[in-house]
Scaffold this motif. Sequence first.
Motif, PDB file in Angstrom:
ATOM      1  N   UNK A 208      36.230  25.580  49.375  1.00 29.39           N
ATOM      2  CA  UNK A 208      35.039  25.213  48.602  1.00 29.39           C
ATOM      3  C   UNK A 208      34.262  26.439  48.179  1.00 29.39           C
ATOM      4  N   UNK A 209      34.015  27.324  49.162  1.00 28.73           N
ATOM      5  CA  UNK A 209      33.100  28.433  48.900  1.00 28.73           C
ATOM      6  C   UNK A 209      33.759  29.553  48.097  1.00 28.73           C
ATOM      7  N   UNK A 210      34.955  29.935  48.491  1.00 24.48           N
ATOM      8  CA  UNK A 210      35.587  31.081  47.832  1.00 24.48           C
ATOM      9  C   UNK A 210      36.258  30.685  46.521  1.00 24.48           C
ATOM     10  N   UNK A 211      36.948  29.545  46.552  1.00 24.47           N
ATOM     11  CA  UNK A 211      37.716  29.169  45.357  1.00 24.47           C
ATOM     12  C   UNK A 211      37.023  28.097  44.525  1.00 24.47           C
ATOM     13  N   UNK A 212      35.853  27.647  45.014  1.00 24.38           N
ATOM     14  CA  UNK A 212      35.035  26.674  44.277  1.00 24.38           C
ATOM     15  C   UNK A 212      35.836  25.425  43.919  1.00 24.38           C
ATOM     16  N   UNK A 213      36.674  24.983  44.853  1.00 25.97           N
ATOM     17  CA  UNK A 213      37.427  23.739  44.637  1.00 25.97           C
ATOM     18  C   UNK A 213      36.535  22.571  45.042  1.00 25.97           C
ATOM     19  N   UNK A 214      36.369  21.628  44.126  1.00 24.86           N
ATOM     20  CA  UNK A 214      35.518  20.455  44.375  1.00 24.86           C
ATOM     21  C   UNK A 214      36.076  19.570  45.471  1.00 24.86           C
ATOM     22  N   UNK A 215      35.199  18.859  46.161  1.00 24.39           N
ATOM     23  CA  UNK A 215      35.653  17.882  47.151  1.00 24.39           C
ATOM     24  C   UNK A 215      35.025  16.536  46.815  1.00 24.39           C
ATOM     25  N   UNK A 216      35.866  15.503  46.815  1.00 22.15           N
ATOM     26  CA  UNK A 216      35.409  14.157  46.466  1.00 22.15           C
ATOM     27  C   UNK A 216      35.528  13.237  47.665  1.00 22.15           C
ATOM     28  N   UNK A 217      34.586  12.315  47.811  1.00 18.83           N
ATOM     29  CA  UNK A 217      34.616  11.307  48.861  1.00 18.83           C
ATOM     30  C   UNK A 217      35.099   9.992  48.255  1.00 18.83           C
ATOM     31  N   UNK A 218      35.767   9.164  49.046  1.00 14.61           N
ATOM     32  CA  UNK A 218      36.109   7.828  48.564  1.00 14.61           C
ATOM     33  C   UNK A 218      37.569   7.515  48.745  1.00 14.61           C
ATOM     34  N   UNK A 219      37.865   6.226  49.005  1.00 13.13           N
ATOM     35  CA  UNK A 219      39.249   5.828  49.244  1.00 13.13           C
ATOM     36  C   UNK A 219      40.089   5.923  47.974  1.00 13.13           C
ATOM     37  N   UNK A 220      39.474   5.593  46.843  1.00 15.40           N
ATOM     38  CA  UNK A 220      40.215   5.623  45.578  1.00 15.40           C
ATOM     39  C   UNK A 220      39.432   6.436  44.560  1.00 15.40           C
ATOM     40  N   UNK A 221      40.059   7.431  43.998  1.00 15.01           N
ATOM     41  CA  UNK A 221      39.388   8.250  42.979  1.00 15.01           C
ATOM     42  C   UNK A 221      40.310   8.427  41.776  1.00 15.01           C
ATOM     43  N   UNK A 222      39.739   8.846  40.663  1.00 15.21           N
ATOM     44  CA  UNK A 222      40.530   9.170  39.479  1.00 15.21           C
ATOM     45  C   UNK A 222      40.387  10.669  39.211  1.00 15.21           C
ATOM     46  N   UNK A 223      41.532  11.313  39.107  1.00 13.27           N
ATOM     47  CA  UNK A 223      41.619  12.755  38.879  1.00 13.27           C
ATOM     48  C   UNK A 223      41.914  12.913  37.390  1.00 13.27           C
ATOM     49  N   UNK A 224      40.972  13.479  36.653  1.00 11.79           N
ATOM     50  CA  UNK A 224      41.149  13.586  35.200  1.00 11.79           C
ATOM     51  C   UNK A 224      41.406  15.047  34.837  1.00 11.79           C
ATOM     52  N   UNK A 225      42.674  15.392  34.662  1.00  8.20           N
ATOM     53  CA  UNK A 225      43.062  16.775  34.375  1.00  8.20           C
ATOM     54  C   UNK A 225      42.928  17.045  32.872  1.00  8.20           C
ATOM     55  N   UNK A 226      42.155  18.067  32.529  1.00  9.36           N
ATOM     56  CA  UNK A 226      41.920  18.370  31.112  1.00  9.36           C
ATOM     57  C   UNK A 226      42.895  19.440  30.610  1.00  9.36           C
ATOM     58  N   UNK A 227      42.978  19.563  29.312  1.00  9.75           N
ATOM     59  CA  UNK A 227      43.723  20.654  28.659  1.00  9.75           C
ATOM     60  C   UNK A 227      45.172  20.756  29.136  1.00  9.75           C
ATOM     61  N   UNK A 228      45.851  19.611  29.093  1.00 10.65           N
ATOM     62  CA  UNK A 228      47.246  19.557  29.551  1.00 10.65           C
ATOM     63  C   UNK A 228      48.179  20.394  28.672  1.00 10.65           C
ATOM     64  N   UNK A 229      47.692  20.772  27.488  1.00  7.62           N
ATOM     65  CA  UNK A 229      48.537  21.522  26.553  1.00  7.62           C
ATOM     66  C   UNK A 229      48.660  23.001  26.945  1.00  7.62           C
ATOM     67  N   UNK A 230      47.811  23.477  27.849  1.00  9.98           N
ATOM     68  CA  UNK A 230      47.844  24.902  28.195  1.00  9.98           C
ATOM     69  C   UNK A 230      49.226  25.303  28.697  1.00  9.98           C
ATOM     70  N   UNK A 231      49.628  26.552  28.415  1.00  8.46           N
ATOM     71  CA  UNK A 231      50.989  26.951  28.795  1.00  8.46           C
ATOM     72  C   UNK A 231      51.164  27.053  30.314  1.00  8.46           C
TER      73      UNK A 231
END
Lengths: 242, 242
Positions: free
Chosen positions: B101-124
Amino acid sequence: MLFFTQCFGAVLDLIHLRFQHYKAKRVFSAAGQLVCVVNPTHSLKYAPTRCAAAQSSAEQGILPPCHHHEAVHDPQLVPCTCPLFSCPWEGHLEVVVSHLRQTHRINILQGAEIVFLATDMHLPAPTDWIIMHSCLGHQFLLVLRKQEKYEGHPQFFATMMLIGTPTQADNFTYRLELNRNQRRLKWEATPRSVLECVDSVISDGDCLVLNTSLAQLFSDNGSLAIGIAITTSKVHNAEAEM
Amino acid sequence: MLFFTQCFGAVLDLIHLRFQHYKAKRVFSAAGQLVCVVNPTHSLKYAPTRCAAAQSSAEQGILPPCHHHEAVHDPQLVPCTCPLFSCPWEGHLEVVVSHLRQTHRINILQGAEIVFLATDMHLPAPTDWIIMHSCLGHQFLLVLRKQEKYEGHPQFFATMMLIGTPTQADNFTYRLELNRNQRRLKWEATPRSVLECVDSVISDGDCLVLNTSLAQLFSDNGSLAIGIAITTSKVHNAEAEM
């Protein structure tokens, strides 16, 4: 859920032990589900040009004259839809099923849910495993194909097609399910019509796609069991209600 | 079922319209499900040698000294498990989450079911989309990676790893679900431990694998929504009953 995965695996183990020395196609029932052992056919020749021409007029429910058949004078005539052979036969959509059964000896199974057990997955590409499935008053063609899109890297492609028009196909949803080794992979989609072409469905990648490594994880002694279910689409009812 | 597919698609359309001009990670709730917009990170470097060494001793819950880090003298210390960076950090399993979380700033989500919305899928390729998921008293790491296993043919690989030991990981099942354009693809498996290596999971192909064409079918304006659910495995309870 994983308990059922294991049960399913155990049933398949028994099935495989019992049938691994059979080479003919066999149909039997296990745990209430119809299981069909499907042997591979090495595909000697693909005819993509047939499909390119077919694609454009599939919506009208007809196939145009094509390179691999004599010119189709009657627009109701359909060239042989079996993707295995470059077969010179052509006929009405209504008799495609009997042609596939009689000439190409493709088995037909009855039942809402069946298990398609493809044997000898190790055989080199191109190889096809094909069965017909009779369900909800219609006949469907299940095609599993091993093909090298990238040289030296065979992949498995599985799709289901309705032996009927694209408009009829829109009324159904098919589900393919792999379930083994505490892993489960499900693919659900609307079947395509056999008036469209299985080659183009596979080249578009609009089907269940498996790398060799995933196929091995789901296989048992070289056989891959695919659970198949077909349902009527709810979308049309829902749209009608709106 | 297809009705729900369409509803889900419509919700994602709204989500996308609302958030397509945001570049920061954002978390919000839509239709009762937590949706997290995850931006890509271009992976500059992979360190497969780290993994090869780690694999063998992962069962013991420790990672051995490795090429990319200083020698680990305390067997309880774990090198940074974030697959994005060759990070020199090492620490106890209990503090991996706060480091990510602190060093790499990776988000953390709570909840049994979540939706992961990945943007910019066209990037190489190579590109990663990463999030942590807190659920059932544990933290999980979801990794979506775009990688070229075969040159010129990028594929997408998605897997979930427990920030815990392999024995703890065996208690869970994760599900990844794609649902769009009247197609549905579901992958269910036991999560791996972060003590094993995400690189080896992906190179083994033991995860959800998408060709570019399938990824496009499931994407909406360059964003891919992956529904995530984690459950406790029933297999252990079932075995205990036997």
